[in-house]
Structures are given as C-alpha cells and as structure tokens.
Design a protein around this motif. Sequence first.
Motif, PDB file in Angstrom:
ATOM      1  N   HIS A   1      46.159 160.769  80.247  1.00 55.18           N
ATOM      2  CA  HIS A   1      46.604 159.624  79.457  1.00 55.18           C
ATOM      3  C   HIS A   1      48.132 159.531  79.489  1.00 55.18           C
ATOM      4  O   HIS A   1      48.705 158.431  79.530  1.00 55.18           O
ATOM      5  CB  HIS A   1      46.100 159.776  78.018  1.00 55.18           C
ATOM      6  N   GLY A   2      48.787 160.690  79.506  1.00 54.64           N
ATOM      7  CA  GLY A   2      50.245 160.703  79.546  1.00 54.64           C
ATOM      8  C   GLY A   2      50.815 160.062  80.793  1.00 54.64           C
ATOM      9  O   GLY A   2      51.869 159.417  80.737  1.00 54.64           O
ATOM     10  N   LEU A   3      50.140 160.232  81.938  1.00 55.97           N
ATOM     11  CA  LEU A   3      50.614 159.602  83.173  1.00 55.97           C
ATOM     12  C   LEU A   3      50.524 158.086  83.062  1.00 55.97           C
ATOM     13  O   LEU A   3      51.461 157.372  83.446  1.00 55.97           O
ATOM     14  CB  LEU A   3      49.788 160.100  84.364  1.00 55.97           C
ATOM     15  N   LEU A   4      49.409 157.580  82.556  1.00 57.34           N
ATOM     16  CA  LEU A   4      49.261 156.126  82.451  1.00 57.34           C
ATOM     17  C   LEU A   4      50.241 155.544  81.440  1.00 57.34           C
ATOM     18  O   LEU A   4      50.764 154.437  81.638  1.00 57.34           O
ATOM     19  CB  LEU A   4      47.824 155.770  82.080  1.00 57.34           C
ATOM     20  N   GLU A   5      50.519 156.288  80.373  1.00 57.16           N
ATOM     21  CA  GLU A   5      51.520 155.828  79.421  1.00 57.16           C
ATOM     22  C   GLU A   5      52.894 155.735  80.097  1.00 57.16           C
ATOM     23  O   GLU A   5      53.684 154.835  79.798  1.00 57.16           O
ATOM     24  CB  GLU A   5      51.596 156.782  78.233  1.00 57.16           C
ATOM     25  N   ARG A   6      53.158 156.637  80.988  1.00 57.11           N
ATOM     26  CA  ARG A   6      54.434 156.641  81.711  1.00 57.11           C
ATOM     27  C   ARG A   6      54.572 155.415  82.610  1.00 57.11           C
ATOM     28  O   ARG A   6      55.658 154.921  82.865  1.00 57.11           O
ATOM     29  CB  ARG A   6      54.529 157.932  82.541  1.00 57.11           C
ATOM     30  N   LEU A   7      53.428 154.917  83.097  1.00 59.18           N
ATOM     31  CA  LEU A   7      53.448 153.828  84.071  1.00 59.18           C
ATOM     32  C   LEU A   7      53.100 152.472  83.487  1.00 59.18           C
ATOM     33  O   LEU A   7      53.303 151.452  84.143  1.00 59.18           O
ATOM     34  CB  LEU A   7      52.459 154.138  85.208  1.00 59.18           C
ATOM     35  N   VAL A   8      52.559 152.430  82.278  1.00 57.32           N
ATOM     36  CA  VAL A   8      51.970 151.199  81.777  1.00 57.32           C
ATOM     37  C   VAL A   8      52.982 150.068  81.664  1.00 57.32           C
ATOM     38  O   VAL A   8      52.626 148.884  81.792  1.00 57.32           O
ATOM     39  CB  VAL A   8      51.277 151.444  80.418  1.00 57.32           C
ATOM     40  N   VAL A   9      54.244 150.357  81.454  1.00 60.70           N
ATOM     41  CA  VAL A   9      55.241 149.300  81.338  1.00 60.70           C
ATOM     42  C   VAL A   9      55.308 148.470  82.613  1.00 60.70           C
ATOM     43  O   VAL A   9      55.595 147.271  82.592  1.00 60.70           O
ATOM     44  CB  VAL A   9      56.627 149.898  81.002  1.00 60.70           C
ATOM     45  N   ASN A  10      54.991 149.091  83.740  1.00 54.67           N
ATOM     46  CA  ASN A  10      55.053 148.375  85.003  1.00 54.67           C
ATOM     47  C   ASN A  10      53.914 147.369  85.146  1.00 54.67           C
ATOM     48  O   ASN A  10      54.010 146.427  85.917  1.00 54.67           O
ATOM     49  CB  ASN A  10      55.002 149.374  86.164  1.00 54.67           C
ATOM     50  N   HIS A  11      52.802 147.593  84.390  1.00 55.27           N
ATOM     51  CA  HIS A  11      51.696 146.639  84.446  1.00 55.27           C
ATOM     52  C   HIS A  11      52.132 145.285  83.892  1.00 55.27           C
ATOM     53  O   HIS A  11      51.749 144.239  84.394  1.00 55.27           O
ATOM     54  CB  HIS A  11      50.503 147.166  83.661  1.00 55.27           C
ATOM     55  N   VAL A  12      52.952 145.301  82.848  1.00 53.47           N
ATOM     56  CA  VAL A  12      53.437 144.054  82.269  1.00 53.47           C
ATOM     57  C   VAL A  12      54.215 143.262  83.308  1.00 53.47           C
ATOM     58  O   VAL A  12      54.130 142.038  83.395  1.00 53.47           O
ATOM     59  CB  VAL A  12      54.308 144.353  81.035  1.00 53.47           C
ATOM     60  N   ARG A  13      54.951 143.948  84.134  1.00 56.93           N
ATOM     61  CA  ARG A  13      55.744 143.273  85.156  1.00 56.93           C
ATOM     62  C   ARG A  13      54.870 142.638  86.227  1.00 56.93           C
ATOM     63  O   ARG A  13      55.289 141.697  86.877  1.00 56.93           O
ATOM     64  CB  ARG A  13      56.699 144.265  85.814  1.00 56.93           C
ATOM     65  N   THR A  14      53.680 143.136  86.428  1.00 55.50           N
ATOM     66  CA  THR A  14      52.839 142.588  87.492  1.00 55.50           C
ATOM     67  C   THR A  14      52.099 141.330  87.062  1.00 55.50           C
ATOM     68  O   THR A  14      51.637 140.573  87.899  1.00 55.50           O
ATOM     69  CB  THR A  14      51.782 143.609  87.952  1.00 55.50           C
ATOM     70  N   GLN A  15      51.964 141.097  85.765  1.00 53.06           N
ATOM     71  CA  GLN A  15      51.143 139.974  85.311  1.00 53.06           C
ATOM     72  C   GLN A  15      51.613 138.623  85.859  1.00 53.06           C
ATOM     73  O   GLN A  15      50.793 137.846  86.360  1.00 53.06           O
ATOM     74  CB  GLN A  15      51.108 139.957  83.792  1.00 53.06           C
ATOM     75  N   PRO A  16      52.908 138.263  85.789  1.00 51.23           N
ATOM     76  CA  PRO A  16      53.323 136.984  86.370  1.00 51.23           C
ATOM     77  C   PRO A  16      53.030 136.892  87.860  1.00 51.23           C
ATOM     78  O   PRO A  16      52.751 135.818  88.386  1.00 51.23           O
ATOM     79  CB  PRO A  16      54.835 136.946  86.086  1.00 51.23           C
ATOM     80  N   VAL A  17      53.078 138.042  88.536  1.00 47.04           N
ATOM     81  CA  VAL A  17      52.785 138.064  89.972  1.00 47.04           C
ATOM     82  C   VAL A  17      51.334 137.676  90.216  1.00 47.04           C
ATOM     83  O   VAL A  17      51.023 136.846  91.080  1.00 47.04           O
ATOM     84  CB  VAL A  17      53.069 139.467  90.553  1.00 47.04           C
ATOM     85  N   LEU A  18      50.413 138.267  89.443  1.00 45.64           N
ATOM     86  CA  LEU A  18      48.993 137.992  89.642  1.00 45.64           C
ATOM     87  C   LEU A  18      48.661 136.538  89.312  1.00 45.64           C
ATOM     88  O   LEU A  18      47.905 135.888  90.036  1.00 45.64           O
ATOM     89  CB  LEU A  18      48.159 138.928  88.770  1.00 45.64           C
ATOM     90  N   VAL A  19      49.217 136.009  88.235  1.00 45.83           N
ATOM     91  CA  VAL A  19      48.940 134.628  87.855  1.00 45.83           C
ATOM     92  C   VAL A  19      49.423 133.666  88.934  1.00 45.83           C
ATOM     93  O   VAL A  19      48.708 132.760  89.362  1.00 45.83           O
ATOM     94  CB  VAL A  19      49.606 134.307  86.505  1.00 45.83           C
ATOM     95  N   ALA A  20      50.645 133.888  89.397  1.00 42.16           N
ATOM     96  CA  ALA A  20      51.194 132.996  90.412  1.00 42.16           C
ATOM     97  C   ALA A  20      50.418 133.082  91.708  1.00 42.16           C
ATOM     98  O   ALA A  20      50.140 132.070  92.359  1.00 42.16           O
ATOM     99  CB  ALA A  20      52.669 133.334  90.654  1.00 42.16           C
TER     100      ALA A  20
END
Length: 506
Positions: free
Chosen positions: A276-295
């Motif tokens: 869980h600690g690894l995903l917490e470390r990376l989860v902020v980057n998921h927010v950055r991908t959302q506009p990419v996926l929508v577009a």
Amino acid sequence: MASCCGRGCPLRAGDERRVSERIGLLACLFLTVTLSAAADDPEAAAFSVSPTDFLVVVPTHHARIGTVYASRSWRKGVRTHIVVDDQVKLDALRTMGLRHNESFSAMPDLPGVPGSLRLVLAPLLAHRKYAGKYKWMLLGDDDTLFSLTAVMAMLREMRVSHTDPLAISDFLVHCRFEADGKRNWKAPVTRDLRCPGAAAAAAAADLAAAAATTAGSSLDGLAGRATATTSTTSQPTRPCMLPPEHTGPPRFREAPDCPPEGQTYFYGGAGIVLSHGLLERLVVNHVRTQPVLVAASDEGREAAAYAAAAVLLGGVGGGAGGALPPAPPAPAVAAVAAMDDASFYAVVMSSFSGYGDTSMSEAWRRAGVGFTPPPPLPYQLLPKRAAASPPPVGAASAAAAAAAQRQLRKIVKHSKVPCVSASASRGGPPPPECRRFAALGHYNEWEPPADILARHKAVALIAPEAFKHIVSAHMRPRNGLVDVPYLLQLSELGKLLASGYAGSSS
C-alpha cells in the motif's frame, strides 16, 4: 484451524485427492505454527497478514474475460478489482461479481496509445477505489495465479511493513544492449543488483551454497536449510530503495528500455506483490493522467498529447492572457513529459515500452523503488528421494507405485527450472536460484497448458513441503487461444494452489 483443514482440502479421486489432502494438511500445520509463534511474540504480531489484507488486481480485455471466472478458483472471495476494456457489459459483470467480492473498472483502448496502458494504470485505478482498505496488492497478468497461503507465509517470514514502498518479486528480467547492436535478455533473474548491498548478498549466498555442497550436505538435512533461511530473516527485510544514480531518466536513445549498462524489470506472468505504501507514493501521478485519458478518449492522440503538456506545465499557457498555445508537435510533448520523470504518464505516453510490466518497472525506478527479494525457496523441488506416500488409487502393487513415481519425476525433470535440475542429482542444498514466484515456470512460457498443470501436480505429490512455498504460477494459453479446455486447466491449477487456503467456497 478446522475451517482450513476442512474446506481447504477438496476431495477428488485418485492422485488429485491425495495432492489436495497433503498440501492442505501441510498448509494448515504451517499456518498453525506461524500463528502460534505470532501470539507468543508481540513484535511478530505486528507483521501478521490475513486474507482481508489483500487486493487482487486483474487487467484484461473482453476476449479474455473467461480468465476472470477461472481465477476465482484460487482467489476464493478475496477482494479483487478487474480492469477491462469498453467492449463488455460492465453492469452485468458488476452484478455477477458481487458474490465473489469483485469490482470492475472499464478503460477503453485509446487511439495511438500502447495497449499496455490498461495494465500500467490498473493498480492505480484499484488503489483509488480501495485506498486505506488493503495492505498488499497482488498484481499479474490475467493468466497469473497466486497461492494465498504461500504469499501470507512469505510476508510473515520477511517481516515487512505495508507502509513501506515495496515491490516484491524474485522473477525478474534483465536487458542489456550489446556492442553488436542486439538486445541481450536474461530471465529469470532472482535478485535486483541495483539494490544497496544486493551484489554482496548474492555473492555470499553463492559461497554459502557452494560450501554446503562441498561439505556433503544431503537433502535429508533440508530442515537445516529452512531454519537457516528463517533465522536470516528474523529482522525485518529492508525495502529496495535505489540510490540516486539509478533513478535518472534514460539516456540511451537507441533503446531506452535496454541500455548498455543494463536494466531490470519484473515479469508480469510471474506476478508481483506491491505494498500500500508504494501505491501511496505513486498515487499523485494518477491525478496527472486523468486529463490525458479524457482527451485521448474524445479526440485521439493529438488531443491527449496537448492536454498532457498543459498538465505537466501546471496549466499555464504560453499565449497572451494565459491562453494555451497551439498544440506542440509530438517530439516537443515527449520532451515536456521527460521533465516529470517519476510519473506514469512520462513513461507510458512517451512510448518507453509497449510492455506493461516494463513500463511499470521503469516508473517505479524513476520513483526510486527497486525490487525487494523474498528469501530463496528453502526446499529442493525435486528431492533425491521422493516423499513417502501411499500408492495411487487402483495401483495393483508396489511396482506400479514405483513406476508412477518415476513418471512424476520424469515430468518434473523435463520442466528444466533451476530448482529442479541444479543440485537434485548431487544431493546438495537448493541453489540461491530457487525462487518462489513462478517457481515451476519459464520466461514467456512456451509449454502447453496441460503440461504446465501436470508439472505442478507432480511436484505437489513428490515434494509437498516445497510446493506449499510456491507463491505463484503462470499458465499462458497456447497460441493465445482462451477456450474452454484452457479455462478448465487454469481453474484446476488455481484449485491446486488454493488447497491450503480456506476462503469463500463460492
């Protein structure tokens, strides 16, 4: 423990019945001893693991949705998140999956984007839904199977914390670009030599194994090897955190995923355990991908690249009044993406690799996380003398039983895995290459599913004490054909791995 010994050992006819009974009984005894030790040791209790701590993540697509149904044989009600494409009836899947503790996300294939994007983002999508509700994530291909009993025992032995950034595997792939212009792939590799102290530890393990063999250690003394392995892991295992020289962006343009100095990845077929600690470390980057996926979903690759550039630049435009400039050409977008080296987007959208396991490994590397190894498998998979067992049902004589044992050993020897062939004939201890992840598998498995199933059944009969330590298995469909016979074999292998686990019976 009555539940484990009763429900975890399904009765079948003949050899299959004996496999389930023996593996299940060993697993029950193994867990009883482990839990008793934890009760006596408060510190050990801090590293306890239960099935409710897990989240299984399965990336797949509509043509392989049958693997989801077949994998229920080993998951047995453990919380599972499946990421599929948009060519399925998601509402129907969600309704049917409720009784199996399954949830689903849909992610379409995006124009101009590698198909591996679904695999790369699957753990982030699952974490977004279940953050704080799990400790350990089991991730692999949709044809990867885990033994929950073996995973729990491995984590207890390692004494690791789910709050640390951990990616646990001992089935790795190393690629190095040679002077002749060719890629040199080596797999499986059991240790990530980028980890601090890994090279020295590997050399020490090799010397210890050689010394034990020279001293004439016999397979009758494998209990000593198991004790030694346990004692070396009495202290919590340190996460593999890469030094700064191993976390920079790739500089070898000709093959960024396979530089001359070499690079290490995990093998998706063998699976991996993430904290869980690894995903917490990376989860902020998921927010950055959302506009990419929508577009990308709405307008295609050009719009996705444009939105990604805007996100990575903080949303500040270059025109008058903050207006966004015209969409930059692809090379410029790739350069902007490279500025955010730790993000998943920087790896996936820059076409670093078309393989999901390679892309994920690269993203973790840039975030400073390497692969933490479990202890080697403490038992030889093909002991010099087979475990004593009653003759198969219907065997007319001891000669028939001996012939059956010879056939089983022939099946195992044919598998050509290090923990079978390296020291079985010499009677020495298991070599350090005896791995826990896909211990009976190969890189890019080439053998038919029926042979893979037979290999695991044979080892379960010949060496049940070793078999219960195997963490995962991989059964690739022959020529990619996911048909009914294949799914039945996949389900049967899952039942074999689950023999010692008492989960939901549904």
